[in-house]
Design a protein around this motif. Structure first.
Motif, PDB file in Angstrom:
ATOM      1  N   LEU A   1       3.128   2.983 -13.352  1.00  0.00           N
ATOM      2  CA  LEU A   1       1.804   2.939 -13.970  1.00  0.00           C
ATOM      3  C   LEU A   1       0.675   3.010 -12.946  1.00  0.00           C
ATOM      4  N   ALA A   2       0.935   2.582 -11.706  1.00  0.00           N
ATOM      5  CA  ALA A   2      -0.091   2.687 -10.674  1.00  0.00           C
ATOM      6  C   ALA A   2      -0.421   4.159 -10.418  1.00  0.00           C
ATOM      7  N   HIS A   3       0.617   4.985 -10.320  1.00  0.00           N
ATOM      8  CA  HIS A   3       0.391   6.418 -10.110  1.00  0.00           C
ATOM      9  C   HIS A   3      -0.277   7.049 -11.320  1.00  0.00           C
ATOM     10  N   VAL A   4       0.124   6.563 -12.508  1.00  0.00           N
ATOM     11  CA  VAL A   4      -0.493   7.077 -13.730  1.00  0.00           C
ATOM     12  C   VAL A   4      -1.996   6.777 -13.709  1.00  0.00           C
ATOM     13  N   THR A   5      -2.354   5.554 -13.286  1.00  0.00           N
ATOM     14  CA  THR A   5      -3.767   5.180 -13.201  1.00  0.00           C
ATOM     15  C   THR A   5      -4.513   6.108 -12.248  1.00  0.00           C
TER      16      THR A   5
ATOM     17  N   MET B   1      -0.135   4.485  -0.821  1.00  0.00           N
ATOM     18  CA  MET B   1      -0.243   3.032  -0.690  1.00  0.00           C
ATOM     19  C   MET B   1       0.386   2.339  -1.901  1.00  0.00           C
ATOM     20  N   ALA B   2       0.141   2.895  -3.099  1.00  0.00           N
ATOM     21  CA  ALA B   2       0.705   2.304  -4.320  1.00  0.00           C
ATOM     22  C   ALA B   2       2.226   2.319  -4.241  1.00  0.00           C
TER      23      ALA B   2
ATOM     24  N   PHE C   1      -5.883  -1.087  -0.548  1.00  0.00           N
ATOM     25  CA  PHE C   1      -6.432   0.123  -1.150  1.00  0.00           C
ATOM     26  C   PHE C   1      -7.811   0.457  -0.575  1.00  0.00           C
ATOM     27  N   CYS C   2      -8.604  -0.592  -0.264  1.00  0.00           N
ATOM     28  CA  CYS C   2      -9.895  -0.343   0.388  1.00  0.00           C
ATOM     29  C   CYS C   2      -9.668   0.310   1.747  1.00  0.00           C
ATOM     30  N   LEU C   3      -8.632  -0.144   2.464  1.00  0.00           N
ATOM     31  CA  LEU C   3      -8.335   0.438   3.769  1.00  0.00           C
ATOM     32  C   LEU C   3      -8.005   1.927   3.639  1.00  0.00           C
ATOM     33  N   VAL C   4      -7.294   2.287   2.572  1.00  0.00           N
ATOM     34  CA  VAL C   4      -6.992   3.700   2.345  1.00  0.00           C
ATOM     35  C   VAL C   4      -8.283   4.492   2.172  1.00  0.00           C
TER      36      VAL C   4
END
Lengths: 426, 168
Positions: free
Chosen positions: A92-96, A187-188, A398-401
């Motif tokens: 679901l992370a990738h889906v988001t 990252m996800a 995720f902010c670092l990405v």
């Protein structure tokens, strides 16, 4: 004079005065302190700041996005994304992330993306065993793609202040936006591996072709907008109004979900969103003018040229400064105040204003993710019902990405400029 | 209709007017810009005044929408510092904020009078309408802002007063 301006502004900011009013009141107080300045000039300046056909693209993109949303396209886009990437570890992370990418091409604003997709994806992720901090991190950072991938309200504002082609800026955001999506997905995936999140097998997910057909009307919209702008047929404003007509047509005749009452309510909502951004421009115009009058721009120019004359170093310095500011202040005011100040610096160093615009917009957007003050994180935390400090652990990677992608495009300007240069035939 | 049930009749009337006006002006703005695209690209017959009319509609939308935005708490601030303060101090700060907004909108209304006078006989380039009709959006929008902020201020004052009486 600058002291009165800044003093009043920061004093009011600390008291939680809405930024638009803090800027306006600071300008009024400064003008009252100097009897040679007629107070009515703040009215004419507010007028001139808003009176622009280019900025008219903003309400159109907002209305088009809201119309599409009212059609129930969110679900269709999420379904299509599920069929594409739902089976990858961290499903679901990738889906988001992929849904946000498609959504970015429809709406121009990150807050719209964060609330529309967040209210759907965060509860779904929680139900499927993802931790709340991870869900917030994915959703907040993915919605940051909104203003990077065209159409983009922030780019329209930058373009109108800097007098840079909106089409070129839109094209420039293309590759950085895709890089952000790719980086976030990596990252996800890595975190899903570390935290042992799984994904459903391919067989349990919706089939690709059926869900593509279902989402086709929505996915066609970015093609119309971007196709029209990139081929040089439309200006951004005209593309915006064509998008409104298209969304209205789809809502009324294809999905048949729009009613007159709904449209009326939606126009008011869109106007309030527009006004929140534009009223900032109205008051910031006077503020920025007083800054220039007080010689703030020249001071910045001197400081920067004292440190370095290397374009990349200067851009990196500016990015650091904007990111620091972004910890506390929202995107649009930063953009309105600093674009006119920084532009002469950029031009004197021979830096491309399209490249700089995309970099500036990216820095400002990252600022609206990073806590303590980040509207996108606020929205996602409110949906997940956790506090910002509870979300921190999931948010930071995720902010670092986002920052890493930003540094990458600063160091390699071709990542931004290749697309606009290709279309310009250079 | 959202969040707008808790206001006095005067403010409610102001907000009602703003909402209806926004719907009307938005529809004009969309229609005229669409017509512009159609006439320019399909009929090859550009309308000389469409862009100007759309811009003026936009100005009205912005200043009317700003008032509703205050009612719906759409204008963002930085709340981390006041959140550190005690509840009673925070209430007082909020009162000051609404007082300052009311004062600001009052000053802008006052400052727009000479601008309106100056633009009564000034006509727009394409439509030839008096520019004061367009400038009028600013004081009208500010009047709605003033109504909303004064109402918030009075409400907070009454609440604080009641609590103080209740404590005695």
């Amino acid at each position: 004079m600058l002291w009165i301006l800044f003093g009043t502004f920061f004093f009011l900011l600390v008291l939680n005065m809405p930024i638009a009013f803090a800027l306006g009141i600071a300008a009024v107080v400064t003008m009252l302190a100097d009897p040679t300045m007629p107070i009515s000039s703040i009215v004419t300046r507010a007028f001139v700041g808003v009176d622009s056909f280019t900025l008219l693209a903003i309400p159109f993109f907002i209305i088009a996005g809201e119309l599409m949303n009212a059609c129930g396209i969110t679900e269709r886009i999420v379904n299509f994304s599920k069929s594409l990437v739902g089976h990858i570890r961290g499903g679901l992370a990738h889906v988001t992330i992929v849904s946000n990418m498609f959504f970015s091409g429809i709406s121009g604003s990150a807050t719209a993306d964060a609330s529309a997709l967040g209210s759907m994806m965060i509860p779904a992720m929680r139900k499927n065993g993802f931790d709340a901090d991870y869900a917030v991190g994915v959703n907040a950072s993915a919605s940051a793609m909104g203003p990077i991938i065209p159409p983009s309200i922030l780019m329209v504002i930058y373009g109108s202040i800097a007098n840079v082609s909106i089409a070129q800026l839109f094209m420039g955001g293309f590759v950085p936006g895709l890089l952000v999506a790719l980086g976030l997905m990596c990252m996800a995936y890595y975190l899903a591996f570390r935290r042992n999140y799984l994904a459903p097998p391919r067989a349990e997910l919706p089939p690709v072709w059926a869900s593509l057909k279902d989402a086709l009307w929505a996915l066609a919209m970015p093609v119309i907008i971007l196709g029209g702008i990139f081929s040089g047929i439309f200006t951004a404003t005209e593309a915006g109004v064509v998008a409104v007509a298209y969304a209205g047509f789809v809502g009324a005749f294809v999905y048949k979900t729009l009613t007159f009452e709904k449209v009326g309510e939606l126009l008011v909502d869109a106007s309030v969103t527009t006004a929140a951004a534009m009223f900032l421009i109205a008051t910031a115009t006077s503020f920025a003018w007083l800054l220039a009058w007080g010689g703030f721009g020249t001071a910045v120019l001197e400081v920067l040229s004292g440190i370095s004359n290397d374009p990349t170093t200067v851009v990196l310095l500016i990015v650091c400064f904007i990111l620091l500011l972004g910890l506390f202040i929202e995107g649009i005011p930063i953009l309105i105040i600093f674009t006119p100040i920084l532009l002469p610096v950029i031009k004197s160093l021979g830096i491309d204003p399209v490249y700089f615009g995309v970099v500036l917009v990216m820095s400002v957007v990252i600022g609206s993710v990073t806590p303590p003050v980040g509207i996108l994180t606020y929205i996602c935390c409110a949906i997940a019902q956790i506090s910002i400090s509870q979300a921190l652990r999931g948010l930071v990677p995720f902010c670092l990405v986002l920052v890493a992608v930003l540094v990458l495009v600063v160091l390699f300007p071709d990542l931004i400029l290749a697309v606009p240069n290709y279309f310009a035939g250079k | 209709m959202k969040l707008e049930n808790d206001v006095t009749p005067v403010t409610r009337a102001g907000l009602w007017f703003a909402r209806k006006a926004i719907i009307l002006v938005s529809l004009v703005m969309i229609t005229i810009t669409l017509a512009q695209v159609f006439f320019r690209y399909v009929l090859q017959l550009p309308i000389p005044w469409s862009e100007e009319l759309a811009r003026y509609c936009f100005i009205w939308i912005v200043f009317l929408g700003a008032g509703i935005g205050l009612q719906r708490r759409f204008h963002l601030g930085v709340d981390i510092f006041v959140n550190l303060a005690r509840e009673s101090i925070r209430k007082h700060i909020e009162m000051f904020v609404y007082f300052a907004i009311a004062l600001f909108s009052g000053v802008i209304i006052y400052a727009s009078i000479p601008v309106l006078e100056l633009n009564t006989f000034q006509t727009s380039p394409a439509l030839q309408i008096p520019m004061s009709w367009v400038y009028l959006a600013i004081p009208v929008g500010m009047a709605i802002l003033w109504l909303v902020s004064v109402e918030r201020l009075i409400r907070s004052l009454v609440e604080t007063y009641k609590r103080r009486v209740g404590n005695q």
